[in-house]
Design an enzyme around this catalytic site. Structure first.
Site, PDB file in Angstrom:
ATOM      1  N   HIS A 123      39.652  44.046  48.905  1.00 32.77           N
ATOM      2  CA  HIS A 123      39.691  43.285  50.095  1.00 32.77           C
ATOM      3  C   HIS A 123      38.454  42.837  50.409  1.00 32.77           C
ATOM      4  O   HIS A 123      38.425  42.292  51.502  1.00 32.77           O
ATOM      5  CB  HIS A 123      40.587  43.381  51.099  1.00 32.77           C
ATOM      6  CG  HIS A 123      42.098  43.894  50.581  1.00 32.77           C
ATOM      7  ND1 HIS A 123      42.882  42.984  49.892  1.00 32.77           N
ATOM      8  CD2 HIS A 123      42.708  45.104  50.812  1.00 32.77           C
ATOM      9  CE1 HIS A 123      43.957  43.733  49.748  1.00 32.77           C
ATOM     10  NE2 HIS A 123      44.023  44.910  50.221  1.00 32.77           N
ATOM     11  N   HIS A 142      48.092  41.350  48.330  1.00 29.98           N
ATOM     12  CA  HIS A 142      48.245  42.492  47.334  1.00 29.98           C
ATOM     13  C   HIS A 142      49.088  41.898  46.167  1.00 29.98           C
ATOM     14  O   HIS A 142      49.667  42.581  45.381  1.00 29.98           O
ATOM     15  CB  HIS A 142      48.981  43.663  47.822  1.00 29.98           C
ATOM     16  CG  HIS A 142      48.244  44.308  48.811  1.00 29.98           C
ATOM     17  ND1 HIS A 142      48.731  44.363  50.116  1.00 29.98           N
ATOM     18  CD2 HIS A 142      47.239  45.002  49.017  1.00 29.98           C
ATOM     19  CE1 HIS A 142      48.082  45.107  51.007  1.00 29.98           C
ATOM     20  NE2 HIS A 142      47.070  45.847  50.078  1.00 29.98           N
TER      21      HIS A 142
END
Length: 328
Positions: free
Chosen positions: A55, A217
């Site tokens: 991320h 995700h």
């Protein structure tokens, strides 16, 4: 799969190592524990966050003056272990206590909670807050309740500013919780991401499809639909946010976030439409961030975040910070 890597098993450690070498004057890397931390401790509350890799720049990119004191990384899309988190707590504690900023995913809640319990047993004062800003879904594969996504960046900024000002642990926690209560986010994806260890997409979208509400995700969203214009995208995402929380006649901070594979040109076009739509709704924008702040590897898409401001949040948001990913 085409990626600039060596061994897929080493991407997290090599990435953090490379980050530290880019900012050796103020960042420290702890191998094996996969921690990026500030050289300068300061006699203050330590603010620590972390989560799965993939991320970037979240979380390590926000370590520095005025934001995080340390970030702990797990493997890609996987929570760091309690041992790693515990190492960060012990490393950064100066006797003033530690605040953990946790995103609402089951692995993070469990592992940060266990690390907190173990640290408290060792006599370290630890508090935690949970970010759950995603208005797309109430529950997901990864979380009970709303997911924590890009709004986490604003929580890092508010808590870090409060700690930097010398506030005590209860006050730093209260400021973080105040920010969380006023933050909402919503995202969309246009293409899937490819995990280095897997080498193929985790899901598929047709060439003419996007997914509204997709998680960072690759968790399912709320609707698959055809490609939208930037104007339509801004309105869809903002309508969902504004329906969830009352931002009317208020002043806000805006985050137009890319998921890793979206060109800045497109994010700026989206921001143009965001600003126009908020103005139309009577919402005043105080500060805007545009760029890749909370990504999903190479996924293309975006998220929008609003933080409703009052005098305290505005003052803390405007405080100086100096990190690899954000400087005020």
């Amino acid at each position: 799969m085409k990626k600039i890597i060596n061994n897929p098993a080493d991407v997290v450690s090599e990435s953090l190592n490379g980050m530290q070498q880019a900012y050796p004057e103020f960042l420290e890397y702890t191998p094996d524990a996969e921690i990026i931390s500030r050289h300068e401790r300061g006699n203050k509350v330590a603010v620590i966050s972390g989560g799965g890799a993939g991320h970037e720049p979240l979380h390590a990119g926000f370590v520095g003056k005025g934001m995080l004191d340390a970030a702990v990384s797990g493997n890609i899309f996987s929570s760091p272990s309690p041992d790693r988190i515990g190492t960060a707590i012990k490393k950064m504690n100066t006797g003033k206590g530690v605040l953990l900023i946790v995103k609402n995913y089951s692995g993070d809640i469990m592992n940060f909670g266990l690390a907190r319990d173990l640290a408290e047993a060792d006599g370290i004062e630890v508090e935690s807050v949970v970010v759950k800003d995603d208005v797309a879904v109430l529950d997901s594969t990864y979380s009970t309740g709303r997911r924590g996504i890009a709004g986490t960046v604003f929580v890092h900024k508010i808590a870090g500013a409060k700690a930097e000002a010398g506030a005590g642990l209860p006050e730093v926690k209260a400021a973080a919780e105040h920010a969380i209560a006023n933050i909402r986010s919503m995202g969309m994806a246009m293409t899937p991401c490819i995990l280095p260890a897997v080498g193929r997409p985790g899901f598929t979208l047709a060439e003419d499809e996007i997914e509204i509400g997709m998680g960072i995700h690759g968790e399912p969203g709320v609707e698959r639909t055809g490609i939208k214009t930037a104007k339509e995208t801004a309105e869809i995402l903002l309508d969902k946010i504004l329906a969830d929380y009352d931002y009317s006649n208020s002043e806000v901070a805006v985050l137009v976030n890319g998921l890793g594979g979206t060109p800045l040109m497109e994010l700026y076009i989206l921001n143009k439409e965001v600003q126009a739509y908020l103005k139309k709704r009577g919402i005043k924008v105080h500060k805007t961030l545009v760029g890749n702040y909370t990504t999903a590897l190479d996924m293309t898409g975006c998220s929008l975040t609003l933080m409703k401001l009052d005098a305290e949040l505005k003052e803390l948001l405007d405080k100086p910070c100096d990190t690899p990913a954000l400087k005020f």
